[in-house]
Design an enzyme around this catalytic site. Structure first.
Site, short mmCIF file in Angstrom:
data_model
loop_
_atom_site.label_atom_id
_atom_site.label_comp_id
_atom_site.label_asym_id
_atom_site.label_seq_id
_atom_site.Cartn_x
_atom_site.Cartn_y
_atom_site.Cartn_z
N ASP A 133 -19.87 13.97 -37.29
CA ASP A 133 -21.24 14.41 -37.03
C ASP A 133 -21.55 14.31 -35.54
OD1 ASP A 133 -21.78 14.78 -39.74
OD2 ASP A 133 -22.82 12.87 -39.98
N ARG A 183 -18.87 22.68 -37.29
CA ARG A 183 -20.11 22.87 -38.07
C ARG A 183 -21.20 23.14 -37.03
NH1 ARG A 183 -22.20 17.53 -40.05
NH2 ARG A 183 -20.84 17.71 -41.85
C1 LIG Z 1 -24.84 20.07 -43.56
C2 LIG Z 1 -25.66 19.67 -42.39
C3 LIG Z 1 -25.15 18.74 -41.50
C4 LIG Z 1 -25.90 18.39 -40.36
N1 LIG Z 1 -25.32 17.58 -39.41
C5 LIG Z 1 -25.99 17.35 -38.26
C6 LIG Z 1 -25.39 16.66 -37.18
O1 LIG Z 1 -24.23 16.23 -37.24
N2 LIG Z 1 -26.12 16.46 -36.04
C7 LIG Z 1 -27.40 16.94 -35.91
O2 LIG Z 1 -28.02 16.77 -34.85
N3 LIG Z 1 -28.00 17.58 -36.94
C8 LIG Z 1 -27.34 17.81 -38.09
N4 LIG Z 1 -27.96 18.50 -39.10
C9 LIG Z 1 -29.42 18.75 -39.05
C10 LIG Z 1 -29.76 20.01 -38.28
O3 LIG Z 1 -29.53 19.81 -36.90
C11 LIG Z 1 -31.23 20.40 -38.48
O4 LIG Z 1 -32.05 19.38 -37.97
C12 LIG Z 1 -31.63 20.65 -39.92
O5 LIG Z 1 -30.64 21.34 -40.59
C13 LIG Z 1 -32.93 21.49 -39.99
O6 LIG Z 1 -32.76 22.71 -39.35
P1 LIG Z 1 -32.53 24.11 -40.08
O7 LIG Z 1 -31.32 24.75 -39.47
O8 LIG Z 1 -32.45 23.94 -41.53
O9 LIG Z 1 -33.72 25.02 -39.61
P2 LIG Z 1 -35.29 24.78 -39.53
O10 LIG Z 1 -35.78 25.94 -38.76
O11 LIG Z 1 -35.62 23.42 -39.07
O12 LIG Z 1 -35.73 24.91 -41.03
C14 LIG Z 1 -35.61 26.14 -41.76
C15 LIG Z 1 -36.19 25.91 -43.15
O13 LIG Z 1 -35.38 24.98 -43.85
C16 LIG Z 1 -36.17 24.11 -44.65
N5 LIG Z 1 -36.01 22.72 -44.14
C17 LIG Z 1 -35.40 22.34 -42.99
N6 LIG Z 1 -35.41 20.99 -42.87
C18 LIG Z 1 -36.04 20.52 -43.95
C19 LIG Z 1 -36.37 19.20 -44.40
N7 LIG Z 1 -36.05 18.14 -43.71
N8 LIG Z 1 -37.04 19.08 -45.57
C20 LIG Z 1 -37.38 20.16 -46.31
N9 LIG Z 1 -37.07 21.44 -45.93
C21 LIG Z 1 -36.43 21.61 -44.77
C22 LIG Z 1 -37.56 24.60 -44.54
O14 LIG Z 1 -37.76 25.53 -45.57
C23 LIG Z 1 -37.57 25.28 -43.18
O15 LIG Z 1 -38.57 26.25 -43.06
C24 LIG Z 1 -27.21 18.90 -40.20
C25 LIG Z 1 -27.71 19.83 -41.10
C26 LIG Z 1 -26.95 20.24 -42.17
C27 LIG Z 1 -27.51 21.27 -43.09
#
Ligand SMILES: Cc1cc2nc3c(=O)[nH]c(=O)nc-3n(C[C@H](O)[C@H](O)[C@H](O)COP(=O)(O)OP(=O)(O)OC[C@H]3O[C@@H](n4cnc5c(N)ncnc54)[C@H](O)[C@@H]3O)c2cc1C
Length: 306
Positions: A133, A183
């Site tokens: 991560d 990722r």
């Molecule tokens: C498999 C995976 C691994 C990850 N690993 C890392 C990592 O190693 N380092 C790192 O910095 N980040 C990591 N993240 C988190 C990532 O950086 C984002 O903060 C997170 O995925 C929210 O962003 P989004 O791309 O979904 O888009 P956004 O624009 O934030 O969200 C899009 C839509 O997704 C839904 N959504 C998003 N977050 C939430 C929530 N918390 N609760 C409910 N609904 C939500 C909502 O419907 C929102 O409108 C990871 C995410 C995933 C999916």
């Protein structure tokens, strides 16, 4: 964005931490995002997901170990996870995600790298893959250096890049050159303006461009987002370019947008669910709240429902 930073800053206050950890009210909400307290509980969740066609990555929650002893314990837990997964009937659908600050990065680069390499060697013994991560930007360069060095000796590893960082377009190019598995995420930490976009639209634009680059030229990239608009545009790109659906996977977090996870899986995509477990859930949980302040309203609603 302002509300997001306010939530992250508030979550760092010690009385807020105490309140959230003790409150029964938060327990229900925490359960929505965290698969269980123990490896066995989370593995049962992972196996059920795998049996219904998902891929899974298991994450033992925890970060920033305070001592070498704590980091060694975490490393042993990672190795135990790999050995336990190997005995599962779903072993070929479950891998693990780890954090270098849980391997002791705050105690030293060489120390953390040794621990991580031991985890990679254990994963090789059982034919599994380890994703590192990505954490806050203060760790980005050290994380990439360690992962790339280890990748020379162990091909069963990859890492994460965060589109909100200015540097990531270059990091994507480096990953494409090296053939390492990436990722791609938007990024979950509160970062200074000097290193990261503040405007979400900029992050989203970078995310789409970097995803396309990885989907066309990367090594089995993971498109990790719940953003349906972006996913739709990447699906259109995949069709336009005639890409093989098996050449990449979508990834989403446990408990978030299950409807979207299912519809992608039903449409024939590879979908991996990130399943966290363990009792060190607080930092992970507060990042999930900050990403979507509506989650706070969900908590308040349960409060009034009694
Ligand atoms: C498999 C995976 C691994 C990850 N690993 C890392 C990592 O190693 N380092 C790192 O910095 N980040 C990591 N993240 C988190 C990532 O950086 C984002 O903060 C997170 O995925 C929210 O962003 P989004 O791309 O979904 O888009 P956004 O624009 O934030 O969200 C899009 C839509 O997704 C839904 N959504 C998003 N977050 C939430 C929530 N918390 N609760 C409910 N609904 C939500 C909502 O419907 C929102 O409108 C990871 C995410 C995933 C999916």
């Amino acid at each position: 964005m302002l509300l997001r930073s306010a939530i992250i800053r508030a979550s760092e206050l010690s009385f807020v931490k105490r309140m959230v950890r003790r409150s029964r009210l938060f327990r229900g909400v925490v359960k929505r995002f965290i698969a269980g307290d123990t490896l066995e509980e989370s593995l049962a969740v992972a196996e059920t997901l795998a049996a219904s066609g998902y891929l899974v990555t298991l994450d033992n929650l925890g970060e920033n170990t305070k001592s070498e002893a704590e980091a060694l314990l975490a490393k042993n837990t990672y190795i135990e996870m790999l050995r336990r997964i190997a005995r599962s009937p779903q072993a070929d659908r479950i891998n693990i995600s780890i954090k270098l600050t849980q391997c002791g990065l705050d105690q030293g680069v060489a120390f953390a790298e040794r621990n991580y390499r031991e985890v990679l060697a254990a994963a090789e013994e059982v034919g599994n893959f380890v994703r590192v991560d990505m954490e806050a930007s203060a760790y980005t360069q050290r994380t990439l250096d360690i992962v790339y060095r280890a990748f020379e000796d162990h091909r069963n590893t990859g890492t994460v890049l965060q589109s909100y960082l200015f540097r990531t377009t270059d990091d994507v190019e480096e990953a494409v050159r090296a053939g390492i598995r990436i990722r791609l995420v938007k990024g979950a930490y509160l970062e200074p303006e000097s290193v990261a976009y503040k405007d979400k639209a900029d992050t989203d634009r970078a995310y789409v461009a970097q995803s396309k680059r990885l989907m066309e030229s990367g090594n089995y990239p993971a498109i990790a987002t719940h953003d349906e608009r972006i996913i739709d545009s990447l699906r259109a790109f995949e069709k336009e370019k005639g890409l093989d659906r098996a050449s990449f996977e979508f990834q989403m977090l446990f408990g978030i947008r299950r409807d979207l996870q299912q519809s992608l899986k039903d449409a024939g995509y590879r979908v991996r669910v990130y399943v966290p477990y363990g009792d060190s859930w607080y930092p992970y949980f507060s990042r999930r709240l900050a990403e979507r302040p509506a989650n706070l309203f969900f908590i308040l609603k349960s409060l009034f429902r009694g």
